[in-house]
Design a protein around this motif. Structure first.
Motif, PDB file in Angstrom:
ATOM      1  N   ALA A  57      -5.683  14.773  -2.694  1.00 40.49           N
ATOM      2  CA  ALA A  57      -7.044  14.642  -2.156  1.00 40.49           C
ATOM      3  C   ALA A  57      -7.220  15.713  -1.089  1.00 40.49           C
ATOM      4  CB  ALA A  57      -7.260  13.244  -1.558  1.00 40.49           C
ATOM      5  N   PRO A  58      -8.458  16.009  -0.668  1.00 41.99           N
ATOM      6  CA  PRO A  58      -8.671  17.003   0.390  1.00 41.99           C
ATOM      7  C   PRO A  58      -7.893  16.650   1.652  1.00 41.99           C
ATOM      8  CG  PRO A  58     -10.749  16.473  -0.670  1.00 41.99           C
ATOM      9  CD  PRO A  58      -9.743  15.502  -1.208  1.00 41.99           C
ATOM     10  N   LEU A  59      -7.420  17.673   2.360  1.00 36.09           N
ATOM     11  CA  LEU A  59      -6.592  17.459   3.545  1.00 36.09           C
ATOM     12  C   LEU A  59      -7.254  16.550   4.584  1.00 36.09           C
ATOM     13  CD1 LEU A  59      -3.977  18.150   5.082  1.00 36.09           C
ATOM     14  CD2 LEU A  59      -5.177  20.159   5.998  1.00 36.09           C
ATOM     15  N   PRO A  60      -8.526  16.719   4.917  1.00 33.51           N
ATOM     16  CA  PRO A  60      -9.122  15.825   5.927  1.00 33.51           C
ATOM     17  C   PRO A  60      -9.072  14.353   5.521  1.00 33.51           C
ATOM     18  CG  PRO A  60     -10.497  17.757   5.618  1.00 33.51           C
ATOM     19  CD  PRO A  60      -9.467  17.792   4.535  1.00 33.51           C
ATOM     20  N   ASP A  61      -9.238  14.077   4.224  1.00 41.75           N
ATOM     21  CA  ASP A  61      -9.172  12.692   3.759  1.00 41.75           C
ATOM     22  C   ASP A  61      -7.764  12.131   3.926  1.00 41.75           C
ATOM     23  OD1 ASP A  61     -11.824  12.944   3.075  1.00 41.75           O
ATOM     24  OD2 ASP A  61     -11.447  13.154   0.922  1.00 41.75           O
ATOM     25  N   ARG A  62      -6.767  12.937   3.612  1.00 45.45           N
ATOM     26  CA  ARG A  62      -5.394  12.461   3.723  1.00 45.45           C
ATOM     27  C   ARG A  62      -4.989  12.271   5.185  1.00 45.45           C
ATOM     28  NH1 ARG A  62      -1.909  16.324   1.706  1.00 45.45           N
ATOM     29  NH2 ARG A  62      -3.522  17.899   1.391  1.00 45.45           N
ATOM     30  N   ILE A  63      -5.489  13.145   6.064  1.00 47.70           N
ATOM     31  CA  ILE A  63      -5.182  12.981   7.482  1.00 47.70           C
ATOM     32  C   ILE A  63      -5.857  11.733   8.038  1.00 47.70           C
ATOM     33  CG2 ILE A  63      -5.496  13.973   9.783  1.00 47.70           C
ATOM     34  CD1 ILE A  63      -4.994  16.704   8.622  1.00 47.70           C
TER      35      ILE A  63
ATOM     36  N   PRO B 176       0.798  -1.229   0.000  1.00 46.88           N
ATOM     37  CA  PRO B 176       0.000   0.000   0.000  1.00 46.88           C
ATOM     38  C   PRO B 176       0.834   1.285   0.000  1.00 46.88           C
ATOM     39  CG  PRO B 176      -0.887  -1.588   1.564  1.00 46.88           C
ATOM     40  CD  PRO B 176       0.427  -2.128   1.107  1.00 46.88           C
ATOM     41  N   VAL B 177       1.985   1.291   0.681  1.00 49.57           N
ATOM     42  CA  VAL B 177       2.793   2.513   0.719  1.00 49.57           C
ATOM     43  C   VAL B 177       3.337   2.833  -0.667  1.00 49.57           C
ATOM     44  CG1 VAL B 177       4.866   3.585   1.686  1.00 49.57           C
ATOM     45  CG2 VAL B 177       3.365   2.225   3.152  1.00 49.57           C
ATOM     46  N   SER B 178       3.793   1.824  -1.379  1.00 53.18           N
ATOM     47  CA  SER B 178       4.250   2.032  -2.750  1.00 53.18           C
ATOM     48  C   SER B 178       3.098   2.444  -3.643  1.00 53.18           C
ATOM     49  CB  SER B 178       4.894   0.757  -3.288  1.00 53.18           C
ATOM     50  OG  SER B 178       6.068   0.442  -2.566  1.00 53.18           O
ATOM     51  N   ALA B 179       1.910   1.881  -3.412  1.00 52.59           N
ATOM     52  CA  ALA B 179       0.744   2.261  -4.201  1.00 52.59           C
ATOM     53  C   ALA B 179       0.458   3.750  -4.067  1.00 52.59           C
ATOM     54  CB  ALA B 179      -0.470   1.443  -3.762  1.00 52.59           C
ATOM     55  N   THR B 180       0.565   4.275  -2.856  1.00 50.29           N
ATOM     56  CA  THR B 180       0.369   5.711  -2.649  1.00 50.29           C
ATOM     57  C   THR B 180       1.394   6.504  -3.436  1.00 50.29           C
ATOM     58  OG1 THR B 180      -0.540   5.351  -0.428  1.00 50.29           O
ATOM     59  CG2 THR B 180       0.307   7.543  -0.914  1.00 50.29           C
ATOM     60  N   GLN B 181       2.662   6.077  -3.384  1.00 52.53           N
ATOM     61  CA  GLN B 181       3.711   6.769  -4.119  1.00 52.53           C
ATOM     62  C   GLN B 181       3.434   6.782  -5.622  1.00 52.53           C
ATOM     63  OE1 GLN B 181       6.367   8.347  -2.826  1.00 52.53           O
ATOM     64  NE2 GLN B 181       5.915   7.818  -0.713  1.00 52.53           N
ATOM     65  N   ILE B 182       2.867   5.708  -6.114  1.00 52.62           N
ATOM     66  CA  ILE B 182       2.589   5.584  -7.542  1.00 52.62           C
ATOM     67  C   ILE B 182       1.384   6.415  -7.960  1.00 52.62           C
ATOM     68  CG2 ILE B 182       1.787   3.915  -9.292  1.00 52.62           C
ATOM     69  CD1 ILE B 182       3.551   1.868  -7.749  1.00 52.62           C
ATOM     70  N   GLY B 183       0.484   6.644  -7.013  1.00 53.47           N
ATOM     71  CA  GLY B 183      -0.727   7.390  -7.322  1.00 53.47           C
ATOM     72  C   GLY B 183      -1.972   6.531  -7.334  1.00 53.47           C
ATOM     73  N   ASP B 184      -1.871   5.278  -6.874  1.00 59.13           N
ATOM     74  CA  ASP B 184      -3.031   4.407  -6.697  1.00 59.13           C
ATOM     75  C   ASP B 184      -3.460   4.552  -5.233  1.00 59.13           C
ATOM     76  OD1 ASP B 184      -4.857   2.374  -6.286  1.00 59.13           O
ATOM     77  OD2 ASP B 184      -3.708   0.859  -7.378  1.00 59.13           O
ATOM     78  N   HIS B 185      -4.576   5.218  -5.007  1.00 55.21           N
ATOM     79  CA  HIS B 185      -4.956   5.598  -3.643  1.00 55.21           C
ATOM     80  C   HIS B 185      -6.043   4.707  -3.055  1.00 55.21           C
ATOM     81  CE1 HIS B 185      -2.305   9.011  -3.813  1.00 55.21           C
ATOM     82  NE2 HIS B 185      -2.830   9.365  -4.974  1.00 55.21           N
ATOM     83  N   ARG B 186      -6.196   3.510  -3.589  1.00 55.25           N
ATOM     84  CA  ARG B 186      -7.194   2.588  -3.049  1.00 55.25           C
ATOM     85  C   ARG B 186      -6.799   2.069  -1.672  1.00 55.25           C
ATOM     86  NH1 ARG B 186      -7.484  -1.852  -7.647  1.00 55.25           N
ATOM     87  NH2 ARG B 186      -5.254  -1.328  -7.728  1.00 55.25           N
ATOM     88  N   TYR B 187      -5.508   2.103  -1.354  1.00 49.06           N
ATOM     89  CA  TYR B 187      -5.029   1.474  -0.124  1.00 49.06           C
ATOM     90  C   TYR B 187      -4.317   2.483   0.790  1.00 49.06           C
ATOM     91  CZ  TYR B 187      -5.763  -2.410  -3.324  1.00 49.06           C
ATOM     92  OH  TYR B 187      -6.306  -3.288  -4.244  1.00 49.06           O
TER      93      TYR B 187
END
Length: 600
Positions: A155-161, A58-69
């Protein structure tokens, strides 16, 4: 370069997908006849690989831009590692069952890249077993888990937090996995000490990106985040105690990975036809050639100056050394103040961008770039890096990060650093990391339709391109053809050459610190502080430092081949745009596509 700690978490876990499209229309080579059914099977297999790997990392997915995880964390337990191994083996079996000769030329390249990555992942997990001896994996993953969510506004800040909160709640388990997996008898002391220094940096990410915004969250969310921060603070403190009291004192491993492992890792990392012996031979020859060229410039800039050393036409090695050092002193005198390094980087990036635009050297990207202070948890390995957004995150900022001079450095240490990173060197650093180097190359590679090449962007291509652009900008007259800029550019290139020699010298030939430091400070004219930092980096990493030299040689060779092929029809901007249009695979594949050679 990409941040080393991030690269550790990415390279062993990623694969991608290809939609089967051919290269961009600007490319001269048309794809060979292919089997549409085979291309469809490969596209489906690539999609399966992408979905599998993103779920498992999941951490690599975030780096890639896949935000499902984004609210999940990698599982590095024995069970989690086995799931990755099983997935890799299943994907590799399906790929091996596919006849690559039936694929389009674009997909033949993607299949070769995917095959290399799957084999590398399995070898890393089962043979290298870095999960058992390299604590950087866990420290880098912990920092990236939060930083990757908060650094860019995808994504919106509250979602990322909220996502960061969920990951903070899981980080104590990651620390526990580190303590369970790492065998102090196998952990090198330099690795343990480095991670012990970086460990608290994750809290600085939270303090910078999350804590100031708690008042903007709904009450229930803010309460959960505060609780997660409290839990993380306790977990980091506990991990620090284990690092300081258990891992560091008992770390007995050898940082040298040895000949067999080094050669195999180098093969996976480079995807090049050059062997270790050939790399050494070519690097040693280049070292002598460049030092001779630097002496010629030294004779020019020192001629007639009071106190200049002897400048004979046929110097001894000692006379050559003294003359080059004296000429470099002229460049060292021009450097930014201790607290103005980032400002100088911003100004030099603007100057390089203007020059590229004026000379029409390559198409400029339109995505934004910010020059920033390097996050604390990533310091200690490299002075600077370029952190591009993931290939699936479109229109987001690229970060050109500079490590500040540490507050606890003495003035002598700071002066040594600033002599190395003088005004002209900072121009070169901005060329390498920014424009027309990594930032520009990353912007182009992100446009290629194959997600596979975006996810598995070749470090050899990227680092080689960045070094290539340093020479190219000097050849085109950057800074008005200033001979001292050319001298510093050649010195920077000597660093690239030394990187290749240092890496195998350390990990294969058993070099001592004294041997390594002589190569860097004497042969390559590096300052003590720069060389000391590189000695640490050579111990912490392997098979990455040669990518600069090998990639640059392949880029130099490719341009010459195209100039020979096209003659008077060769156009530099068109050449650069075409090279960058392929999505940054290993340079050998770019050559095969451009020269219409078989894909090997």
């Amino acid at each position: 370069m990409r941040p080393t700690l991030l690269a550790i978490t990415l390279t062993a876990l990623l694969a991608g997908c290809s939609d089967g499209q051919a290269p961009a229309a600007s490319q001269a080579t048309a794809p060979a006849a292919s089997d549409a059914a085979a291309d469809a099977i490969f596209a489906a297999l690539s999609k399966e690989a992408l979905d599998t790997w993103m779920r498992l990392s999941p951490v690599s997915a975030t780096q890639i831009g896949d935000h499902r995880y984004d609210d999940q964390l990698d599982d590095l337990s024995a069970e989690g590692r086995q799931r990755r191994i099983d997935a890799n083996k299943a994907l590799l079996a399906k790929l091996d069952a596919l006849d690559a000769s039936r694929l389009s030329r674009a997909n033949q390249v993607d299949a070769a890249i995917l095959h290399n990555q799957l084999q590398a992942d399995l070898w890393t997990a089962e043979v290298l077993q870095d999960w058992a001896w390299d604590p950087q994996i866990y420290g880098g993953l912990a920092g990236s888990a939060i930083y990757g969510l908060m650094a860019r506004e995808f994504a919106p800040l509250p979602d990322r937090i909220r996502a960061a909160t969920a990951r903070m709640e899981k980080l104590p388990a990651l620390f526990a996995q580190a303590r369970a997996n790492l065998d102090p008898a196998r952990v090198p002391k330099i690795h343990a000490e480095t991670v012990a220094k970086q460990n608290a940096g994750i809290l600085s990410i939270v303090e910078t990106f999350i804590t100031p915004h708690l008042g903007e969250l709904p009450a229930a969310d803010a309460a959960r985040t505060r609780a997660a921060i409290d839990g993380l603070q306790q977990a980091v403190a506990g991990q620090q105690a284990w690092l300081d009291k258990t891992l560091v004192p008992n770390a007995k491993g050898d940082f040298r990975i040895g000949t067999d492992k080094y050669d195999q890792k180098l093969k996976f990392a480079l995807s090049s036809s050059l062997s270790r012996a050939e790399i050494k031979q070519r690097a040693e020859a280049e070292m002598q050639r460049v030092r001779g060229q630097m002496y010629g410039i030294a004779r020019t800039v020192l001629a007639g100056k009071a106190g200049a050393p002897p400048l004979p036409e046929q110097p001894t090695e000692a006379q050559r050394q003294v003359a080059i050092e004296a000429a470099l002193e002229l460049a060292y005198a021009d450097h930014p103040a201790r607290d103005k390094v980032v400002d100088a980087a911003k100004a030099s990036l603007q100057a390089a961008t203007g020059f590229v635009r004026e000379k029409k050297l390559v198409t400029l990207p339109d995505a934004p770039v910010d020059v920033i202070l390097m996050p604390e948890f990533q310091r200690g390995v490299a002075v600077a890096y370029c952190d591009s957004p993931g290939p699936l995150d479109k229109g987001l900022k690229t970060f050109y990060a500079i490590s500040p001079i540490p507050d606890d450095w003495s003035q002598a240490q700071a002066d040594s650093f600033l002599r190395e990173y003088n005004g002209r060197m900072i121009h070169l650093l901005s060329i390498h990391e920014g424009i027309p180097g990594h930032y520009l190359e990353g912007g182009h590679s992100a446009k290629y339709p194959s997600v596979l090449r975006g996810v598995l962007r070749s470090g050899l291509f990227a680092e080689g391109w960045a070094v290539y652009t340093e020479r190219m900008m000097q050849e085109q007259g950057y800074l008005g053809g200033d001979p001292l800029f050319q001298l510093v550019q050649l010195k920077f290139y000597l660093r690239t050459i030394a990187n290749a020699l240092l890496d195998q010298g350390v990990h294969v030939d058993g070099w001592s610190r004294e041997q390594a430091m002589r190569l860097m400070t004497h042969d390559a004219f590096q300052q003590e502080s720069e060389a000391a930092g590189k000695w640490v980096r050579a111990q912490l990493t392997s098979a990455q430092l040669p990518t600069y030299f090998v990639g640059a040689q392949e880029h130099f060779d490719l341009r010459k081949a195209m100039q020979d092929k096209l003659g008077d029809r060769f156009d530099l901007k068109a050449y650069h745009d075409q090279v960058l249009s392929y999505g940054a695979p290993p340079v050998r594949y770019v050559r095969e596509l451009m020269l219409d050679e078989p894909i090997r």
